[in-house]
Design a protein around this motif. Structure first.
Motif, PDB file in Angstrom:
ATOM      1  N   UNK A 189     116.929 -48.517  84.970  1.00 31.67           N
ATOM      2  CA  UNK A 189     115.553 -47.954  84.572  1.00 31.67           C
ATOM      3  C   UNK A 189     116.142 -46.716  83.745  1.00 31.67           C
ATOM      4  N   UNK A 190     117.072 -45.856  84.607  1.00 33.40           N
ATOM      5  CA  UNK A 190     117.439 -44.567  83.869  1.00 33.40           C
ATOM      6  C   UNK A 190     118.252 -44.961  82.569  1.00 33.40           C
ATOM      7  N   UNK A 191     119.116 -46.049  82.761  1.00 30.36           N
ATOM      8  CA  UNK A 191     119.833 -46.423  81.137  1.00 30.36           C
ATOM      9  C   UNK A 191     118.982 -46.682  80.308  1.00 30.36           C
ATOM     10  N   UNK A 192     117.682 -47.395  80.423  1.00 29.18           N
ATOM     11  CA  UNK A 192     116.845 -47.781  79.431  1.00 29.18           C
ATOM     12  C   UNK A 192     116.133 -46.662  78.813  1.00 29.18           C
ATOM     13  N   UNK A 193     115.808 -45.747  79.825  1.00 31.62           N
ATOM     14  CA  UNK A 193     115.036 -44.590  79.355  1.00 31.62           C
ATOM     15  C   UNK A 193     115.940 -43.782  78.370  1.00 31.62           C
ATOM     16  N   UNK A 194     117.217 -43.572  78.714  1.00 34.26           N
ATOM     17  CA  UNK A 194     118.148 -42.757  78.259  1.00 34.26           C
ATOM     18  C   UNK A 194     118.455 -43.264  76.702  1.00 34.26           C
ATOM     19  N   UNK A 195     118.762 -44.723  76.612  1.00 38.69           N
ATOM     20  CA  UNK A 195     118.506 -45.044  75.328  1.00 38.69           C
ATOM     21  C   UNK A 195     117.687 -45.047  74.501  1.00 38.69           C
ATOM     22  N   UNK A 196     116.204 -45.258  74.910  1.00 40.38           N
ATOM     23  CA  UNK A 196     114.958 -44.848  74.378  1.00 40.38           C
ATOM     24  C   UNK A 196     115.029 -43.366  73.566  1.00 40.38           C
ATOM     25  N   UNK A 197     115.466 -42.429  74.398  1.00 32.96           N
ATOM     26  CA  UNK A 197     115.524 -41.207  73.954  1.00 32.96           C
ATOM     27  C   UNK A 197     116.500 -40.956  72.920  1.00 32.96           C
ATOM     28  N   UNK A 213     120.031 -48.666  69.396  1.00 35.47           N
ATOM     29  CA  UNK A 213     119.487 -47.937  71.025  1.00 35.47           C
ATOM     30  C   UNK A 213     118.085 -48.654  71.152  1.00 35.47           C
ATOM     31  N   UNK A 214     117.298 -48.805  70.234  1.00 33.66           N
ATOM     32  CA  UNK A 214     115.887 -49.503  70.997  1.00 33.66           C
ATOM     33  C   UNK A 214     116.204 -50.829  71.306  1.00 33.66           C
ATOM     34  N   UNK A 215     117.225 -51.561  70.807  1.00 31.15           N
ATOM     35  CA  UNK A 215     117.649 -52.984  71.116  1.00 31.15           C
ATOM     36  C   UNK A 215     118.040 -52.836  72.694  1.00 31.15           C
ATOM     37  N   UNK A 216     119.020 -51.841  72.991  1.00 35.99           N
ATOM     38  CA  UNK A 216     119.418 -51.663  74.379  1.00 35.99           C
ATOM     39  C   UNK A 216     118.258 -51.367  75.176  1.00 35.99           C
ATOM     40  N   UNK A 217     117.140 -50.804  74.721  1.00 40.71           N
ATOM     41  CA  UNK A 217     116.224 -50.235  75.686  1.00 40.71           C
ATOM     42  C   UNK A 217     115.604 -51.829  76.100  1.00 40.71           C
ATOM     43  N   UNK A 218     115.146 -52.403  74.960  1.00 40.95           N
ATOM     44  CA  UNK A 218     114.565 -53.660  75.362  1.00 40.95           C
ATOM     45  C   UNK A 218     115.154 -54.803  76.124  1.00 40.95           C
ATOM     46  N   UNK A 219     116.557 -54.738  76.180  1.00 41.63           N
ATOM     47  CA  UNK A 219     117.318 -55.711  77.065  1.00 41.63           C
ATOM     48  C   UNK A 219     117.397 -55.518  78.303  1.00 41.63           C
ATOM     49  N   UNK A 220     117.548 -53.982  78.497  1.00 41.16           N
ATOM     50  CA  UNK A 220     117.442 -53.668  79.954  1.00 41.16           C
ATOM     51  C   UNK A 220     116.107 -53.138  80.686  1.00 41.16           C
ATOM     52  N   UNK A 221     115.118 -52.760  79.893  1.00 38.70           N
ATOM     53  CA  UNK A 221     113.859 -52.104  80.618  1.00 38.70           C
ATOM     54  C   UNK A 221     112.949 -53.286  81.109  1.00 38.70           C
ATOM     55  N   UNK A 222     112.216 -53.000  82.387  1.00 32.41           N
ATOM     56  CA  UNK A 222     111.389 -53.647  82.575  1.00 32.41           C
ATOM     57  C   UNK A 222     109.868 -52.900  82.720  1.00 32.41           C
ATOM     58  N   UNK A 223     110.086 -51.823  82.037  1.00 30.43           N
ATOM     59  CA  UNK A 223     108.991 -50.739  81.675  1.00 30.43           C
ATOM     60  C   UNK A 223     107.885 -51.366  80.627  1.00 30.43           C
ATOM     61  N   UNK A 224     106.757 -51.601  80.716  1.00 28.46           N
ATOM     62  CA  UNK A 224     105.933 -52.285  79.656  1.00 28.46           C
ATOM     63  C   UNK A 224     105.931 -51.389  78.579  1.00 28.46           C
TER      64      UNK A 224
END
Length: 593
Positions: free
Chosen positions: A471-479, A496-507
């Motif tokens: 979750x931390x990785x996804x949020x960092x990529x989103x920033x 980075x948005x694509x990395x967020x989508x591929x790793x995050x479970x946060x809707x």
């Protein structure tokens, strides 16, 4: 599959300004959000959550209830170390905990079942805040009564946060049977009834007085429900307010016949007022320029990005200021005074009224400095409203359509905003010191892109073996993606948005990542792919109105900025004109006068 955008594309900072940084806070669904959401349009009706099991479609419009499902969930949380607010809680909480401990002491099987529940909770501890608790309360509202404890609707029809912990249901079912929680419920249920009876009159008084002020009957909204659920096993400081379609549910913990009535009233005002304003959302969209004036305020993201949300909250705060308890007793002229003494008594009455009004004006000023820049306008409008016989329903249109937008923009520019936001009564009760990615979000909002970028990279490099590392990785990529947008690196942002989508479970992260990608694709004239991204954002179902409205707008019309047009690109083989107006101003920059 998302294509790479052409190298000529320059993403304007407006993309960043409209979406802004996300706010990660307790009770995020209350619409966080934590705040209540509007009734959904027919275009998104299929994505709307169904009503929780305790909402009776044939029942009363407004109700005060207890729920065995919420009780067993709260009891399990208490058995697994949930101690927040214990010293201030009702004696019922200690009684239930003692009975559960007695049952555990007598049974190895019960202890084993308890341990499985506690392990699950520990593995799904995400934030260390009340949001960790609220997701279980959200799930409990969609469970059938014991012993089944099964979800009452399909998972796709439930709030996203509840589905993140739905696997606890079979473990909870075993724990409930092992310690005979149903039997404990039957033993304490009378105490719940007593608390309900004690709260009936104060809650009714609040509802009636609010309706009288608004000049609107309680039966105004047929088919909509406002439900107050009491659960003494939760912290008295915790207020969990949620919106499910047209139904508003608020879970509170009573102590000595008292609940946070101001928070309940705040939610009730959302229940009454939101339909009035969301039905006029097209008219309110003309207030969009006001959002630029509140960008550097400490407001939560939804208020800085959606005009209707800001207008709703400002009107509610104005109503609360007009009707607040100022702490100054109302002065009444004694009966039977001499006529010659009346001027003296009348002067005292007017002096007292002026002191009370000064308290109200101070409350409005505070709300204005927090960023709720339309509060003073509505406060002034309500003074006239109180003199007329018409209801808020009949006069709200005039308030909205008659607003002088330029005047309100000028007023906002003359306001010196606070640096920190108040704690929301529907969210955390104590302010917290920002650190890590929360601090990076703050730096990004302030325009310190270099620091935000460095902190996000540092979070990516911290590969500690923790439950929330993904979750931390996804949020960092989103920033990092949003930093790339405002610094003019669209290709990096896309990656980075694509990395967020591929790793995050946060809707919520998923929804905004898809929205950003859709806007980038629209600006690069890939309309079909952009629509797919907006539809993916809707499918993420984060339960928040800002993402839903932004995605719906993207589906209906291509995102565009002034000076950039896909038609121009088709007619001109040369390089596209620059569309980036510059980075967002820092929080401490001078406001234009």
């Amino acid at each position: 599959m998302l294509c790479s955008c052409s190298s000529k594309l320059v993403i304007p900072a407006a993309v960043f300004l409209l979406a802004g940084p996300l706010t990660f806070s307790a009770n995020a669904q209350a619409s966080s959000s934590n705040q209540p959401a509007p009734r959904q349009s027919s275009s998104s009706q299929s994505l709307q959550e169904k009503a929780p099991s305790l909402v009776d479609p044939a029942g009363p419009t407004i109700s005060l209830v207890s729920s065995e499902q919420v009780f067993v969930m709260a009891a399990a949380l208490n058995a697994c170390g949930y101690d927040e607010g214990l010293e201030d809680s009702s004696p019922i909480r200690k009684r239930v905990r003692d009975e559960i401990n007695d049952a555990l002491a007598k049974s190895e099987d019960a202890r084993a079942k308890r341990d499985k529940v506690c392990l699950y909770i520990a593995q799904h501890r995400l934030t260390g805040t009340e949001h960790d608790i609220s997701q279980y309360i959200s799930l409990a509202l969609y469970l059938s009564p014991p012993p089944a404890l099964e979800t009452t609707v399909e998972l796709t029809e439930m709030p996203p946060d509840s589905t993140q912990v739905v696997e606890i249901a079979p473990l909870l079912r075993d724990f409930v049977a092992a310690v005979d929680l149903h039997g404990i419920w039957l033993a304490v249920h009378h105490s719940y009834d007593v608390e309900t009876d004690r709260l009936h009159d104060p809650l009714s008084k609040m509802i009636v007085s609010t309706n009288l002020y608004l000049k609107m009957p309680a039966t105004t909204y047929e088919g909509r429900r406002f439900v107050v659920v009491i659960e003494p096993l939760l912290s008295p400081k915790m207020v969990n307010a949620r919106v499910y379609g047209t139904d508003y549910v608020i879970v509170v913990s009573p102590v000595n016949g008292s609940i946070p009535m101001n928070a309940v009233r705040h939610t009730y005002l959302h229940y009454v007022i939101e339909p009035l304003l969301y039905s006029r959302s097209n008219a309110i969209e003309r207030m969009q320029p006001i959002l630029k004036e509140v960008h550097d305020t400490p407001l939560e993201f939804r208020y800085r990005s959606e005009t209707v949300a800001l207008v709703v909250e400002c009107l509610i705060k104005a109503i609360e200021a007009r009707t607040m308890d100022t702490g100054i007793p109302e002065y009444k002229i004694p009966a039977g005074v001499e006529r010659s003494d009346l001027p003296r008594y009348e002067h005292e009455r007017q002096f007292t009224a002026q002191k009370m009004e000064a308290v109200r004006v101070a409350a409005v000023h505070h709300d204005m400095t927090q960023g709720f820049v339309l509060t003073q306008y509505f406060f002034e409008q309500l003074i006239q409203f109180e003199r007329d016989a018409v209801s808020l329903r009949d006069t709200i249109g005039e308030m909205v359509y008659g607003m002088d937008i330029e005047q309100q923009i000028h007023r906002a520019r003359q306001t010196e905003f606070d640096k920190q936001a108040d704690g929301d009564v529907l969210q955390r009760s104590k302010p917290r010191v920002l650190s890590g990615l929360d601090l990076a979000e703050s730096k990004l909002a302030q325009g310190d892109f270099a620091t935000a970028n460095a902190m996000a990279h540092a979070a990516l490099n911290d590969r500690s073996d923790t439950l929330d590392s993904v979750a931390q990785e996804a949020r960092a990529n989103f920033i990092l993606a949003r930093v790339a947008i405002v610094t003019g690196h669209p290709d990096v942002a896309i990656t980075d948005f694509q990395k967020t989508i591929s790793t995050s479970k946060d809707p919520r992260l998923l929804a905004w990542s898809h929205i950003y990608l859709g806007r980038i694709l629209d600006l690069d004239c890939h309309r079909d792919q952009a629509v797919s991204e907006y539809q993916a954002a809707l499918a993420s179902r984060d339960g928040q109105q800002d993402t839903r409205l932004a995605a719906e707008r993207g589906v209906k019309a291509a995102y565009a900025v002034k000076g950039h047009s896909c038609e121009d690109d088709a007619d001109d083989s040369g390089p596209a004109p620059p569309t980036k107006p510059g980075p967002a101003p820092a929080a401490n920059s001078q406001k234009p006068q």
